[in-house]
Design a protein around this motif. Sequence first.
Motif, PDB file in Angstrom:
ATOM      1  N   GLU A 337      16.404 -28.020 -14.119  1.00  0.00           N
ATOM      2  CA  GLU A 337      16.889 -28.187 -15.488  1.00  0.00           C
ATOM      3  C   GLU A 337      17.069 -26.839 -16.187  1.00  0.00           C
ATOM      4  OE1 GLU A 337      14.871 -31.058 -17.832  1.00  0.00           O
ATOM      5  OE2 GLU A 337      14.967 -32.629 -16.284  1.00  0.00           O
ATOM      6  N   LEU A 338      16.190 -25.884 -15.906  1.00  0.00           N
ATOM      7  CA  LEU A 338      16.347 -24.554 -16.478  1.00  0.00           C
ATOM      8  C   LEU A 338      17.617 -23.888 -15.963  1.00  0.00           C
ATOM      9  CD1 LEU A 338      15.162 -22.303 -18.240  1.00  0.00           C
ATOM     10  CD2 LEU A 338      13.912 -21.498 -16.217  1.00  0.00           C
ATOM     11  N   ALA A 339      17.889 -24.028 -14.664  1.00  0.00           N
ATOM     12  CA  ALA A 339      19.109 -23.446 -14.089  1.00  0.00           C
ATOM     13  C   ALA A 339      20.354 -24.084 -14.695  1.00  0.00           C
ATOM     14  CB  ALA A 339      19.101 -23.631 -12.574  1.00  0.00           C
ATOM     15  N   GLU A 340      20.334 -25.384 -14.875  1.00  0.00           N
ATOM     16  CA  GLU A 340      21.487 -26.081 -15.460  1.00  0.00           C
ATOM     17  C   GLU A 340      21.693 -25.657 -16.913  1.00  0.00           C
ATOM     18  OE1 GLU A 340      24.778 -28.601 -15.574  1.00  0.00           O
ATOM     19  OE2 GLU A 340      23.585 -27.832 -13.895  1.00  0.00           O
ATOM     20  N   PHE A 341      20.604 -25.568 -17.673  1.00  0.00           N
ATOM     21  CA  PHE A 341      20.702 -25.131 -19.073  1.00  0.00           C
ATOM     22  C   PHE A 341      21.251 -23.706 -19.149  1.00  0.00           C
ATOM     23  CE2 PHE A 341      18.851 -22.781 -22.611  1.00  0.00           C
ATOM     24  CZ  PHE A 341      19.205 -23.568 -23.702  1.00  0.00           C
ATOM     25  N   THR A 342      20.738 -22.817 -18.308  1.00  0.00           N
ATOM     26  CA  THR A 342      21.183 -21.425 -18.303  1.00  0.00           C
ATOM     27  C   THR A 342      22.666 -21.321 -17.973  1.00  0.00           C
ATOM     28  OG1 THR A 342      18.972 -20.704 -17.619  1.00  0.00           O
ATOM     29  CG2 THR A 342      20.786 -19.160 -17.273  1.00  0.00           C
ATOM     30  N   LYS A 343      23.097 -22.097 -17.004  1.00  0.00           N
ATOM     31  CA  LYS A 343      24.508 -22.065 -16.592  1.00  0.00           C
ATOM     32  C   LYS A 343      25.424 -22.516 -17.733  1.00  0.00           C
ATOM     33  CE  LYS A 343      27.496 -23.561 -12.782  1.00  0.00           C
ATOM     34  NZ  LYS A 343      28.591 -24.122 -13.595  1.00  0.00           N
ATOM     35  N   LYS A 344      25.074 -23.634 -18.387  1.00  0.00           N
ATOM     36  CA  LYS A 344      25.943 -24.201 -19.418  1.00  0.00           C
ATOM     37  C   LYS A 344      25.926 -23.391 -20.704  1.00  0.00           C
ATOM     38  CE  LYS A 344      25.990 -29.061 -17.979  1.00  0.00           C
ATOM     39  NZ  LYS A 344      25.655 -30.460 -18.375  1.00  0.00           N
ATOM     40  N   LYS A 345      24.747 -22.925 -21.101  1.00  0.00           N
ATOM     41  CA  LYS A 345      24.602 -22.289 -22.407  1.00  0.00           C
ATOM     42  C   LYS A 345      24.820 -20.781 -22.385  1.00  0.00           C
ATOM     43  CE  LYS A 345      23.517 -26.001 -24.750  1.00  0.00           C
ATOM     44  NZ  LYS A 345      24.384 -26.491 -25.851  1.00  0.00           N
ATOM     45  N   HIS A 346      24.663 -20.154 -21.244  1.00  0.00           N
ATOM     46  CA  HIS A 346      24.743 -18.696 -21.201  1.00  0.00           C
ATOM     47  C   HIS A 346      25.800 -18.194 -20.212  1.00  0.00           C
ATOM     48  CE1 HIS A 346      21.249 -17.985 -23.779  1.00  0.00           C
ATOM     49  NE2 HIS A 346      20.669 -19.007 -23.159  1.00  0.00           N
TER      50      HIS A 346
END
Length: 426
Positions: A337-346
Amino acid sequence: MTSVVAILNNQAVALAADSAVTTSGPYSQKIYNTVNKLFTLSKYQPVGIMVYSSAEVLTIPIETVIKSYRQQRKDAFCLSLQDYADDFLTFLKTESSLFPKKVRIEHANQVIHFNLVQLRDRIMRRLTTDFPNWGEPTRNQVKQAARTLLKEHHQLFHTSNELPNVTPQTRTKLKPQIKDVIDVWKKEFKHTFALSNADVTMLSEIGLDLLLREYRTGIETGFVIAGFGEDEYVPQLRSFELESSVLNVHKVRDGNSVDISRIQAAIVPFAQTEMVETFVQGRESSLDNLLLTLIDHYFTDQKNIVSQNSAARTNIAAIHSLMDTLCTGLRQQFSAELAEFTKKKHIDPVLATVNSMPKEELATMAEALVNLTSIKRRMSPDAETVGGPIDVAVISKGDGFVWIKRKHYFRPELNPGFEYNYFKGG
């Protein structure tokens, strides 16, 4: 250390490098902010090269190496960037006038010396930790600590994979070449830690393993090659590190590989990467490891609490097994979930912007990212290992290698013969 950055989109690649280099002498360290780390790999083809970690290759200054390579290749071209990288690596492995056997052996001895200094210092730190508050270890305690760490490192080095081309004959031939430096360190370990002749015999094996096995020695020169092959119309990037090269055994480690035809854009930092990672990802990569470690520690603490609970002792194994399962599941879900959040938001928004940038903006961004790392080092209590003027270049298929910013140790207008000689014989 250093900071070099490559930014690629479908029309060009921008390269930026700082100018700091740290030199270590017998009495002090010095940092100079005048070193060149960004070069054309060919005077005539759209290919550039950056270096990091060391300003030398096998004891030879990096400028001498790259300019000798350019002089040999002249206007020759390769069909792909991978061919350029392979050709340059072959040059490093086989060039005998620039890197004769004597030079390669000298560098191998430097690698051994550097690592045995580190090993001695680790033993000293172990003794300081074990005997704090000015405690004095006995002679036997010093000897035991040194023996333990020597055995640990001997095992660590010896269990790493052997490099290609290594044979029993290689070890036999190499052993007398490193005998002098090993003998010096045998005397040092015997004198400092009261070790016997039998205790220090493993130093010979450690020296051989440092050169003939995959274990990272901490002395490497990193190369970043970027641009276009003759048959390529979008930029490419390849990188590798060279640690040692002796008796036809080459310690080379492959690095990043970027093909812009497969992705929209890329920002690729090397050496000191933490500020670029923070800009692109919103945090340093080291923070991920810290968060996962906190999860591990939490479950370890809970297992200890359960172990001390008398009511739970009859089911202690089952409870511990359940906690291990929960810990593993939480780590996996958190990471995903951290990797997915980082990809989408940053990452995706930044790369989408880079994808549409013109060449000038790519250069501005590459320079800014190196400068950001330089400012961070200046504002920290650590040594300013990133700094000085920032060299910037842009490589495109149509215009080739174009300098945007470049420092000179001389005034170009006073040296008109320099440019004439640079292109003479083309």
